[in-house]
Scaffold this motif. Structure first.
Motif, mmCIF file in Angstrom:
data_model
loop_
_atom_site.group_PDB
_atom_site.id
_atom_site.type_symbol
_atom_site.label_atom_id
_atom_site.label_comp_id
_atom_site.label_asym_id
_atom_site.label_seq_id
_atom_site.Cartn_x
_atom_site.Cartn_y
_atom_site.Cartn_z
ATOM 1 N N GLY A 206 -28.774 -22.312 -101.573
ATOM 2 C CA GLY A 206 -29.866 -21.430 -101.965
ATOM 3 C C GLY A 206 -31.042 -21.489 -101.007
ATOM 4 O O GLY A 206 -31.616 -20.451 -100.645
ATOM 5 N N LEU A 207 -31.411 -22.683 -100.569
ATOM 6 C CA LEU A 207 -32.512 -22.824 -99.613
ATOM 7 C C LEU A 207 -32.139 -22.252 -98.255
ATOM 8 O O LEU A 207 -32.975 -21.634 -97.580
ATOM 9 N N TRP A 208 -30.897 -22.460 -97.826
ATOM 10 C CA TRP A 208 -30.478 -21.969 -96.510
ATOM 11 C C TRP A 208 -30.526 -20.439 -96.457
ATOM 12 O O TRP A 208 -30.916 -19.862 -95.446
ATOM 13 N N ASN A 209 -30.137 -19.787 -97.529
ATOM 14 C CA ASN A 209 -30.085 -18.327 -97.546
ATOM 15 C C ASN A 209 -31.382 -17.684 -98.018
ATOM 16 O O ASN A 209 -31.490 -16.456 -98.022
ATOM 17 N N GLN A 210 -32.356 -18.484 -98.425
ATOM 18 C CA GLN A 210 -33.578 -17.936 -98.993
ATOM 19 C C GLN A 210 -34.460 -17.293 -97.922
ATOM 20 O O GLN A 210 -34.671 -17.862 -96.851
ATOM 21 N N TYR A 211 -34.929 -16.121 -98.224
ATOM 22 C CA TYR A 211 -35.881 -15.466 -97.322
ATOM 23 C C TYR A 211 -37.046 -14.840 -98.096
ATOM 24 O O TYR A 211 -38.130 -14.630 -97.523
ATOM 25 N N PHE A 212 -36.848 -14.563 -99.396
ATOM 26 C CA PHE A 212 -37.883 -13.856 -100.144
ATOM 27 C C PHE A 212 -39.147 -14.692 -100.276
ATOM 28 O O PHE A 212 -40.260 -14.187 -100.070
ATOM 29 N N ASN A 213 -39.011 -15.965 -100.648
ATOM 30 C CA ASN A 213 -40.195 -16.821 -100.760
ATOM 31 C C ASN A 213 -40.924 -16.935 -99.431
ATOM 32 O O ASN A 213 -42.154 -16.937 -99.377
ATOM 33 N N ALA A 214 -40.162 -17.063 -98.347
ATOM 34 C CA ALA A 214 -40.792 -17.131 -97.022
ATOM 35 C C ALA A 214 -41.513 -15.834 -96.701
ATOM 36 O O ALA A 214 -42.593 -15.838 -96.097
ATOM 37 N N LEU A 215 -40.921 -14.714 -97.090
ATOM 38 C CA LEU A 215 -41.545 -13.414 -96.850
ATOM 39 C C LEU A 215 -42.852 -13.273 -97.607
ATOM 40 O O LEU A 215 -43.804 -12.650 -97.122
ATOM 41 N N ILE A 216 -42.921 -13.871 -98.792
ATOM 42 C CA ILE A 216 -44.113 -13.755 -99.634
ATOM 43 C C ILE A 216 -45.181 -14.766 -99.253
ATOM 44 O O ILE A 216 -46.369 -14.437 -99.168
ATOM 45 N N TYR A 217 -44.765 -16.014 -98.990
ATOM 46 C CA TYR A 217 -45.734 -17.105 -98.873
ATOM 47 C C TYR A 217 -46.081 -17.490 -97.439
ATOM 48 O O TYR A 217 -47.101 -18.156 -97.231
ATOM 49 N N LEU A 218 -45.270 -17.137 -96.468
ATOM 50 C CA LEU A 218 -45.517 -17.563 -95.087
ATOM 51 C C LEU A 218 -46.057 -16.403 -94.251
ATOM 52 O O LEU A 218 -45.546 -15.290 -94.320
ATOM 53 N N SER A 219 -47.092 -16.699 -93.468
ATOM 54 C CA SER A 219 -47.661 -15.705 -92.559
ATOM 55 C C SER A 219 -47.583 -16.153 -91.102
ATOM 56 O O SER A 219 -47.690 -15.326 -90.198
ATOM 57 N N ASP A 220 -47.405 -17.437 -90.873
ATOM 58 C CA ASP A 220 -47.293 -17.973 -89.518
ATOM 59 C C ASP A 220 -45.842 -17.864 -89.046
ATOM 60 O O ASP A 220 -44.944 -18.457 -89.648
ATOM 61 N N ARG A 221 -45.613 -17.104 -87.975
ATOM 62 C CA ARG A 221 -44.250 -16.866 -87.513
ATOM 63 C C ARG A 221 -43.556 -18.145 -87.068
ATOM 64 O O ARG A 221 -42.333 -18.245 -87.116
ATOM 65 N N LEU A 228 -35.451 -15.117 -91.984
ATOM 66 C CA LEU A 228 -36.502 -14.161 -91.639
ATOM 67 C C LEU A 228 -36.415 -13.759 -90.168
ATOM 68 O O LEU A 228 -36.664 -12.600 -89.822
ATOM 69 N N ILE A 229 -36.078 -14.713 -89.306
ATOM 70 C CA ILE A 229 -35.931 -14.399 -87.888
ATOM 71 C C ILE A 229 -34.778 -13.411 -87.683
ATOM 72 O O ILE A 229 -34.909 -12.420 -86.941
ATOM 73 N N LEU A 230 -33.658 -13.669 -88.332
ATOM 74 C CA LEU A 230 -32.515 -12.764 -88.218
ATOM 75 C C LEU A 230 -32.850 -11.393 -88.791
ATOM 76 O O LEU A 230 -32.423 -10.363 -88.256
ATOM 77 N N ARG A 231 -33.600 -11.380 -89.878
ATOM 78 C CA ARG A 231 -34.027 -10.102 -90.452
ATOM 79 C C ARG A 231 -34.884 -9.329 -89.458
ATOM 80 O O ARG A 231 -34.736 -8.102 -89.307
ATOM 81 N N GLU A 232 -35.787 -10.022 -88.776
ATOM 82 C CA GLU A 232 -36.622 -9.363 -87.776
ATOM 83 C C GLU A 232 -35.780 -8.750 -86.655
ATOM 84 O O GLU A 232 -36.044 -7.640 -86.199
ATOM 85 N N ILE A 233 -34.763 -9.502 -86.208
ATOM 86 C CA ILE A 233 -33.904 -8.996 -85.135
ATOM 87 C C ILE A 233 -33.212 -7.707 -85.563
ATOM 88 O O ILE A 233 -33.143 -6.727 -84.813
ATOM 89 N N LEU A 234 -32.694 -7.694 -86.786
ATOM 90 C CA LEU A 234 -32.018 -6.500 -87.289
ATOM 91 C C LEU A 234 -32.990 -5.334 -87.441
ATOM 92 O O LEU A 234 -32.660 -4.190 -87.107
ATOM 93 N N VAL A 235 -34.201 -5.617 -87.954
ATOM 94 C CA VAL A 235 -35.185 -4.554 -88.158
ATOM 95 C C VAL A 235 -35.621 -3.965 -86.824
ATOM 96 O O VAL A 235 -35.699 -2.740 -86.660
ATOM 97 N N VAL A 236 -35.909 -4.828 -85.845
ATOM 98 C CA VAL A 236 -36.326 -4.345 -84.525
ATOM 99 C C VAL A 236 -35.222 -3.535 -83.878
ATOM 100 O O VAL A 236 -35.460 -2.472 -83.292
ATOM 101 N N ASN A 237 -33.993 -4.017 -84.016
ATOM 102 C CA ASN A 237 -32.877 -3.285 -83.419
ATOM 103 C C ASN A 237 -32.694 -1.918 -84.081
ATOM 104 O O ASN A 237 -32.417 -0.923 -83.408
ATOM 105 N N GLN A 238 -32.886 -1.844 -85.403
ATOM 106 C CA GLN A 238 -32.769 -0.572 -86.109
ATOM 107 C C GLN A 238 -33.891 0.377 -85.702
ATOM 108 O O GLN A 238 -33.676 1.597 -85.570
ATOM 109 N N MET A 239 -35.093 -0.168 -85.484
ATOM 110 C CA MET A 239 -36.213 0.668 -85.036
ATOM 111 C C MET A 239 -35.936 1.262 -83.672
ATOM 112 O O MET A 239 -36.277 2.421 -83.396
ATOM 113 N N GLN A 240 -35.304 0.491 -82.794
ATOM 114 C CA GLN A 240 -34.965 0.998 -81.475
ATOM 115 C C GLN A 240 -33.932 2.102 -81.556
ATOM 116 O O GLN A 240 -33.962 3.060 -80.766
#
Length: 297
Positions: A206-221, A228-240
């Motif tokens: 559960g901790l390894w796959n968790q991203y929602f809490n990090a998305l809500i509570y963390l602001s420092d990259r 979250l890093i993998l999510r960013e890669i996918l989002v940036v690639n989709q934007m391109q």
């Protein structure tokens, strides 16, 4: 030799066929994703690659690991998983063991109080306000402390202790002068490795796959976990892909689409591989703990 009737043989044959089908349904997606992550994207999209890799390429992994933040995300996720799992066990095991002892006062009231939390939840906003008031925003503790232990975990571990730790063993230890703390550390825990392994694995996954809490509570990259890093890669690639003028390293639109497919499959493997490697080492504890801990009193 024991002779089996026709109905027994038919039952065994049916079970074998059924289990083989289940195995195929589970294993095929894993093999397909792994093969697709190193196959030519054209072969994957055209259907030429349906099981084994075709025209092997590691372009997807090169793009994923070219991000320096991947390794920082791995380190953060490993830290969060290890720390969170350790705190989980430190809270869960003493609580579950205490609830399994018949001499505990107000045990039924405590159990009903724990069961109440399975039905009702404060919600996201109250939880966020609590995390904020405790000063845990943008810290590791915002990831590992909320949901550190759940009612289901307590009930399963309690059932294991109740079924597997005889009262006579505890009473004999007390006659020998052992304290409750000594009994728990030196007698109970060595006999409870299966349930410890099961609870640790469940919480670690559960901790390894968790991203929602990090998305809500963390602001420092720099503190982002791997997901979250993998999510960013996918989002940036989709934007391109949606806006070719935004970037793409000089690749054509076709190349970007093909690389996007490789990245998608590579991200799945990168995020899942560590857990797939760890699981076989604790499989025997896992199976034993699930069977014993799931017995109803």
């Amino acid at each position: 030799m024991k002779r089996f009737s026709l109905s027994d043989r038919m039952f065994d044959t049916f079970n074998t066929i059924f289990l083989v089908i289940i195995l195929i349904l589970i294993v095929y997606p894993l093999i397909f994703v792994l093969s697709a992550s190193i196959s030519d994207p054209t072969a994957v999209s055209s259907g030429r690659m349906w099981l084994w890799p075709v025209e092997i390429t590691f372009r997807g992994y090169e793009r994923v690991f070219s991000e320096s933040s991947i390794w920082r995300g791995y380190g953060n996720t490993i830290l969060y998983t290890l720390a969170g799992t350790l705190i989980h066990l430190l809270v869960l095991l003493p609580c579950a063991y205490a609830l399994s002892r018949k001499e505990l006062m107000a045990k039924k009231f405590i159990l009903w109080f724990i069961l109440f939390t399975m039905l009702f939840n404060g919600g996201l906003i109250p939880t966020y306000l609590i995390v904020q008031s405790l000063g845990m925003l943008n810290t590791m503790w915002a990831i590992v402390i909320p949901n550190v232990v759940g009612a289901w975990s307590i009930l399963v571990a309690r059932t294991f202790f109740h079924q597997s730790i005889p009262d006579q063993l505890v009473e004999a230890s007390k006659i020998d002068g052992a304290s409750d703390f000594y009994i728990f550390i030196r007698v109970v825990l060595p006999l409870s490795l299966p349930i410890v392994a099961v609870m640790a694995l469940f919480h670690a996954v559960g901790l390894w796959n968790q991203y929602f809490n990090a998305l809500i509570y963390l602001s420092d990259r720099d503190k982002f976990p791997l997901q979250l890093i993998l999510r960013e890669i996918l989002v940036v690639n989709q934007m391109q892909l949606n806006d070719p003028a935004a970037g793409g390293g000089g690749e054509s639109l076709v190349d970007q689409v093909q690389t996007a497919g490789l990245i998608k499959y590579a991200v799945i493997i990168v995020s899942s591989l560590p857990l797939l490697i760890v699981y076989p080492f604790i499989q025997r504890f896992f199976v034993q703990g699930v069977l014993i801990g799931s017995i109803k009193e």
